[in-house]
Each structure stands twice: as structure tokens, then as C-alpha cells.
Design a protein around this motif. Structure first.
Motif, short mmCIF file in Angstrom:
data_model
loop_
_atom_site.label_atom_id
_atom_site.label_comp_id
_atom_site.label_asym_id
_atom_site.label_seq_id
_atom_site.Cartn_x
_atom_site.Cartn_y
_atom_site.Cartn_z
N LYS A 59 0.83 -1.30 -0.10
CA LYS A 59 -0.33 0.19 0.20
C LYS A 59 0.98 0.80 0.20
O LYS A 59 1.18 1.70 -0.70
CB LYS A 59 -0.51 0.13 1.22
CG LYS A 59 -2.26 -1.13 0.77
CD LYS A 59 -3.37 -0.04 2.30
CE LYS A 59 -2.89 -1.02 3.42
NZ LYS A 59 -4.22 -0.79 4.29
N ILE A 63 1.58 4.75 -2.71
CA ILE A 63 1.19 6.36 -3.43
C ILE A 63 2.06 6.30 -4.35
O ILE A 63 3.29 6.83 -3.47
CB ILE A 63 1.33 6.68 -1.44
CG1 ILE A 63 0.32 5.08 -0.91
CG2 ILE A 63 0.76 7.87 -1.25
CD1 ILE A 63 0.26 5.66 0.38
N ASN A 64 1.55 7.93 -4.35
CA ASN A 64 1.84 8.54 -5.17
C ASN A 64 2.41 10.37 -4.92
O ASN A 64 1.59 11.21 -4.64
CB ASN A 64 0.96 9.15 -6.50
CG ASN A 64 2.27 9.23 -7.87
OD1 ASN A 64 2.84 10.12 -7.63
ND2 ASN A 64 2.18 9.12 -9.64
N LYS A 92 -5.97 14.57 -10.58
CA LYS A 92 -5.99 14.00 -9.35
C LYS A 92 -7.05 12.97 -10.06
O LYS A 92 -6.33 11.87 -10.00
CB LYS A 92 -7.44 15.09 -8.14
CG LYS A 92 -8.32 14.13 -7.08
CD LYS A 92 -8.87 14.36 -6.32
CE LYS A 92 -10.50 14.67 -6.89
NZ LYS A 92 -11.10 15.42 -6.77
N ILE A 96 -5.56 9.06 -9.74
CA ILE A 96 -6.31 7.72 -10.05
C ILE A 96 -6.22 7.02 -10.45
O ILE A 96 -5.48 5.45 -10.16
CB ILE A 96 -7.64 8.27 -9.89
CG1 ILE A 96 -7.75 9.20 -8.31
CG2 ILE A 96 -8.02 7.43 -9.33
CD1 ILE A 96 -8.83 10.03 -8.72
N PHE A 100 -4.63 2.70 -11.04
CA PHE A 100 -5.44 1.86 -11.30
C PHE A 100 -4.76 1.36 -11.61
O PHE A 100 -4.67 0.48 -12.13
CB PHE A 100 -6.26 2.49 -12.11
CG PHE A 100 -8.22 2.52 -10.53
CD1 PHE A 100 -7.99 1.27 -10.39
CD2 PHE A 100 -7.59 4.30 -9.96
CE1 PHE A 100 -8.52 1.68 -9.42
CE2 PHE A 100 -8.81 3.81 -9.39
CZ PHE A 100 -9.58 2.57 -8.50
N LEU A 106 0.28 -4.03 -11.77
CA LEU A 106 1.10 -4.77 -10.67
C LEU A 106 0.49 -6.38 -11.36
O LEU A 106 0.53 -7.83 -11.32
CB LEU A 106 0.86 -4.68 -9.98
CG LEU A 106 2.38 -4.41 -9.44
CD1 LEU A 106 2.26 -3.31 -8.07
CD2 LEU A 106 3.48 -5.06 -8.99
#
Lengths: 394, 181
Positions: A59, A63-64, A92, A96, A100, A106
Motif C-alpha cells: 500500500k 502512494i504517488n 487528481k 487515480i 489504477f 502489477l
């Protein structure tokens, strides 16, 4: 009530313990905290497990922070002028969507490379093909795609200010700031093989979408008609609005309604477009004919454009999928396998002539494919599961 | 954590120093916020907290107070957002998970531990880190890792052993849980 500082302090103790830097004194304090409640103890055990640490680590890495930093600077230096809000929003969305794509890539990559030989063997040994689930892809008006599933809970903003809630396997449209003469934005909900999903449109109309189906609709209805475009199968509970008829357009037919419950099957690999009415009234229009349908009737539009009304039908069979069932009444093997292949994501291969038996019965869509196959075998169908292929012999 | 010079520069309005503060705290705060709010709202809420932090930067004397302020601000915003959602969504059957004290406490601890673990891994040399990441977090085999990084399988084995040695020093017993489950 525990303060934020206290929680940070406990976190610090846990981190020290994990790093092997904890003093005897601190360790005693941590032990006390663990004994404070069963919740604490349970959480501590969960937190220090391999799976959990791996999960939070993943997680963390997803995060970017680059986008976030740009966003913060935009907010600080460009003030809150309305003109600036568009690029911020785009950032934004981009963030997002990038996330995704990254997650999808991944997952896909892992799936492809993760111990492939073992997995193939397992498939061959178990022959387990699992049923479909709650999956859908939402295509926004600007072309962006958002994956929706049972574990995704989110709020999405459309460019016209419409807010979309995705909760409980249902995508619901809220109010928008759309004015009468604004451009109408269209969204498309795409259900893949092995998926199903629910949708609530801005007028309150509820739609259950079946596997391998697509619906295109505006984020808000304006004008004198409510038009939506369907490929595949869906069950509609149309919100009543006598002054604004609801029209479902498919490749071959148009179904016009004022407020009613009905099911449409318009798959491209099926010969017929079937409209089954449960409640209310609908008018079905092909290029050459037009008929009014009564509850309990089914309109069948065949490939030649002929429109027939079946009065003696089993409504339950037509909408069984919506209630989580496969239901067949005098269906041949091809009809059954077409339905199964959409839900289980399998390929059906026929070797030699098709068995001509007709089948009647009902089975839950929640079982693995082996459940359905066992029943067919019991009925005398000669079939074999090979990976994602089902081979049927006469 | 933050040294005195960075803190001073931050208080004086230096953007680079602010970026440093941001990098130290941002990701773990996202984990915290995602534990108590909707995932997309979470990032917005964290970013908003940094804007607030910047606006009152002169009041912070040490990094602990910055950390406390950020956690507190995010916690309060999430609680307010939750209350707001309850009103907005009252017609929908399920709501965003409740923001309760237990949830908050556990999310803070989760966030801090994620940060510490990440920090330890970041201290490893790059090649070593990639091998550890693929082998243990992505569960790739030695051969798969070698293919992805385009190095020999022997390099993978050496890097893995080196990384494990360093990590074992950092995490001592905990490593038994982390890597040898």
C-alpha cells in the motif's frame, strides 16, 4: 478516550520492538498496552504477521507523492480561483488513473509470472473454474476508465459536477449542477465476461447488468426522452416519469417505457432480442414493426426482423440471472453453454455433432463450473474440462 | 527525523524544506487516512492538512509537534467528512466504515510501522533493495527476479544474502516474522 499523542507513542514502541531496539522499560509498557484489551492484543498479532506487513508495505509503495506535492503547491501558490480548479481536478484524475493502471499492471504481471507451472498444474488437477462476481468498468465522459468491484468503495466526480457513489456493488448517480443548455455527458458501464453489476441512474431507474454487457447513458437526463443504449442483457426497474419516456435502444430494437420492470436480452451471439415484461407496459419497435407488451409476455425479435409475442412464457427463467440462478426450460446444450461461457469466462468446443437433448432445471450461479458440469454429465452429456476450455462430444 | 536546520528553514518559508517535511510524512499519513476514510477522499484530506501546516508553519518548534498536528488535523477532517457523508448518503444502505477510536488508534500504528519498515528497506543499497522487494514482497522466484532485473541468478542470490544480513541487523527477531514465516 485515547489521545493522538498516546497512539503515536504506542506506535513508536511497536516500531522499536520490530527493530529490536526496545528497552526493558518500554517493553513492559507495550506489554501493558497489549493486556489492556483483547482488541489491542488481536491487533498486535495481526500487525506483526508477515502477510499484514507485506500488505501495508505494498500500500505504502503505491502512494504517488509526486502528484500530491504538485497538488499542494497548486493549492498554495495559485490560490483557489475557479479557473485553476480544472487542472487540479485533472491531476487528481490522472493520479487515480495512473494508480489504477499501475495496480492492474502489477496484478496482471504477478498473475503472468507468479509460479506459472505450479498454477497450471493446479488447474489441471482441480478443474475448478470459479463463478463470476461483481466486476465492471466505468468509462467516464473524457474516456477515462475506472474499475469497479465488490471491494472498491469510491466517490467519482464527473466534469459536470455529477457525483457517482460506488457502494455495495452498485454505481449510483447523484445530482449534478447541469443547466438545461449544457452539453450532456455520456458514461458507459462495461461488464466483462464473468461479471455483473448494478446501476442507479440519475432519475432513480435501477438496472441490473449481466455478464458481457454494455450500457451507455447520460449522467443526467434532459429534454423530452430518457435514452440509453444497451448491448447484452439487463433488467430494468424504470422510475416513473410520464412526461419523459424511457427508451432502451439496442442494435435491432427500441423499447419505450413509461415506468416499469422488464428484462432485455440483446447479445450479439444470440439469434433473438428478447424483451420480457414483469410489470407495467412497454412498447417494442423494430425497423418494420411495433407492438405493445403486457406483463408476463415476452417479445422476440429474430434475425429476419420478425417480431413475435410469446404469451406462454416462464418469467422466472428470463430474470433468474438477476436472482443469482441459471434457469433452463427445454433449452438445448448450446443455449446453456452460451450462458455459462459469459458467466464463467470459458470457451466451449464442440467435437462432432451437437447432442440434441433438451434440459430443464435450475442451479445457483455461485457454484464453480464443476457443479453445472456434473449435472450435465449426469444428464448424459459427454464433456471434459481442459483448462478454460469445455469440450463437448456427441 | 527532521534536523534543526530543516525545521528552521521550514519555519522561514523555504519550499525545499517544506518538501522534505512532506516527503517524511506524506505516505504514512495516507495509510492512516485510508484506514479511517474512503481511499480517494483520504489523499485529498492529507494534502489539505499539509496546506494547513504550511499556513501556520511558524508555530512549530520540533518535528514531534508537526507530526502530532498532521495526525490530529487528518483525524478531525475524516470525522467531519464521515458525518457529512452520513447526511449525504442517508438514502444509501451502507456507509463508509465508522470512524471510531479503535480504528483511529490502529490506523496510526499501522501507518507508523509501515514507515519504519520502509525506512529500513530504503537504507539498503539499490540493487539489493530491488532483489529483496521482488523476492519477498512480490514473491518472485530467484530466476524470475533475475529475468526482471536482467542480472544473473547468482547476482540475485548474493544480493539477497547481503540484504537479509542488513535487514536482520535492523529488525532482529521481528525478521523471523517478516521474512521467514
Amino acid at each position: 478516550m485515547e489521545s493522538t499523542e498516546y497512539n503515536i507513542y504506542i506506535a513508536d514502541l511497536v516500531s522499536k520492538l520490530l527493530k529490536g531496539e526496545i528497552s526493558a522499560e518500554d517493553n513492559a509498557l507495550l506489554e501493558n498496552w497489549k493486556k489492556d484489551s483483547d482488541e489491542n492484543m488481536e491487533f498486535f498479532i495481526k500487525l506483526t504477521s508477515h502477510e499484514y506487513l507485506q500488505e501495508i508495505q505494498n500500500k505504502y509503495n503505491l502512494i504517488n507523492s509526486e502528484f500530491a506535492w504538485k497538488n499542494i503547491n497548486n493549492k498554495l501558490y495559485k490560490e483557489h480561483s475557479s479557473k485553476r480548479s480544472i487542472p487540479i481536478n485533472l491531476f487528481k484524475y490522472a493520479a487515480i488513473i495512473t494508480l489504477f493502471i499501475f495496480v492492474a499492471a502489477l496484478l496482471f504481471y504477478n498473475h503472468q509470472t507468479g509460479k506459472p507451472t505450479v498454477k497450471n498444474n493446479q488447474v489441471l488437477v482441480n478443474n475448478q473454474i470459479h463463478p463470476g462476481g461483481k466486476h465492471a468498468v466505468l468509462i467516464l465522459s473524457d474516456g477515462h476508465k475506472v474499475y469497479l468491484g465488490s471491494k472498491t468503495r469510491k466517490l467519482i466526480n464527473e466534469d459536470d459536477g455529477t457525483i457517482l457513489h460506488n457502494i455495495n456493488n452498485t454505481l449510483a448517480y447523484g445530482n449534478s449542477n447541469l443547466k438545461a443548455n449544457d452539453v450532456i455527458l455520456y458514461n458507459t458501464l462495461v461488464i466483462p465476461r464473468g461479471g455483473e453489476y448494478q446501476l442507479v441512474l440519475s432519475d432513480g431507474t435501477k438496472i441490473w447488468m449481466n455478464s458481457l454487457s454494455e450500457l451507455r447513458y447520460p449522467t443526467k437526463f434532459t429534454g423530452s426522452e430518457r435514452n440509453v443504449f444497451l448491448k447484452g442483457e439487463a433488467y430494468f426497474e424504470v422510475a416513473k416519469n410520464a412526461s419523459m419516456p424511457f427508451i432502451v435502444k439496442t442494435n435491432k430494437a427500441e423499447i419505450m417505457v413509461l415506468g416499469t420492470h422488464f428484462n432485455i436480452t440483446a447479445y450479439e451471439d444470440e439469434k433473438d432480442v428478447k424483451t420480457t415484461l414483469i410489470e407495467g407496459s412497454v412498447k417494442i419497435k423494430s425497423q418494420t414493426a411495433s407492438r405493445l407488451l403486457k406483463p408476463g409476455e415476452q417479445a422476440v425479435l429474430n434475425n429476419d426482423g420478425q417480431l413475435n409475442i410469446n404469451k406462454d412464457i416462464n418469467v422466472g427463467e428470463a430474470i433468474a440471472w438477476k436472482n443469482g440462478l441459471f434457469e433452463f426450460k427445454g433449452s438445448d446444450i448450446e443455449q446453456i453453454m452460451r450462458k455459462a461461457s459469459r458467466w464463467y469466462d470459458i470457451k466451449v468446443i464442440y467435437q462432432g455433432a451437437m447432442p440434441d437433448t433438451k434440459f430443464t432445471g435450475r442451479i445457483s450461479r455461485d457454484v464453480d463450473i464443476s457443479g453445472l458440469m456434473d449435472i450435465l454429465r449426469f444428464e448424459g452429456v459427454n464433456l471434459k474440462i481442459d483448462g478454460k476450455n469445455i469440450i463437448i462430444k456427441k | 527525523m527532521l534536523n534543526t536546520e530543516t525545521l528552521l528553514a521550514f519555519r522561514n518559508g523555504d519550499n525545499e524544506a517544506f518538501k522534505h517535511v512532506f516527503n517524511v510524512f506524506y505516505k504514512r499519513l495516507c495509510i492512516f487516512a485510508a484506514g479511517i476514510a474512503n481511499a480517494e477522499l483520504a489523499e485529498d484530506i492529507v494534502q489539505e492538512a499539509f496546506v494547513k501546516l504550511w499556513e501556520r508553519r511558524e508555530t512549530f518548534n520540533h518535528s514531534e509537534s508537526i507530526k502530532g498536528f498532521l495526525y490530529l488535523t487528518i483525524k478531525n477532517t475524516c470525522i467531519n467528512a464521515y458525518k457529512h457523508q452520513q447526511i449525504v448518503n442517508k438514502h444509501l444502505s451502507t456507509l463508509v466504515e465508522g470512524v471510531d477510536e479503535k480504528n483511529i488508534a490502529q490506523s496510526i500504528i499501522e501507518a507508523e510501522v509501515a514507515y519504519e519498515l520502509q525506512k529500513a528497506i530504503q537504507m539498503l543499497p539499490l540493487g539489493c533493495r530491488k532483489v529483496i522487494y521482488l523476492c519477498y514482497f512480490k514473491e518472485f522466484s530467484n530466476q524470475e527476479t533475475a529475468d526482471v532485473l536482467d542480472v544473473s541468478i547468482n547476482t540475485v542470490k548474493t544480493q539477497k544474502a547481503r540484504g537479509m544480513k542488513i535487514l536482520r541487523l535492523l529488525f532482529k527477531e521481528a525478521l523471523i516474522w517478516i521474512f521467514f514465516f
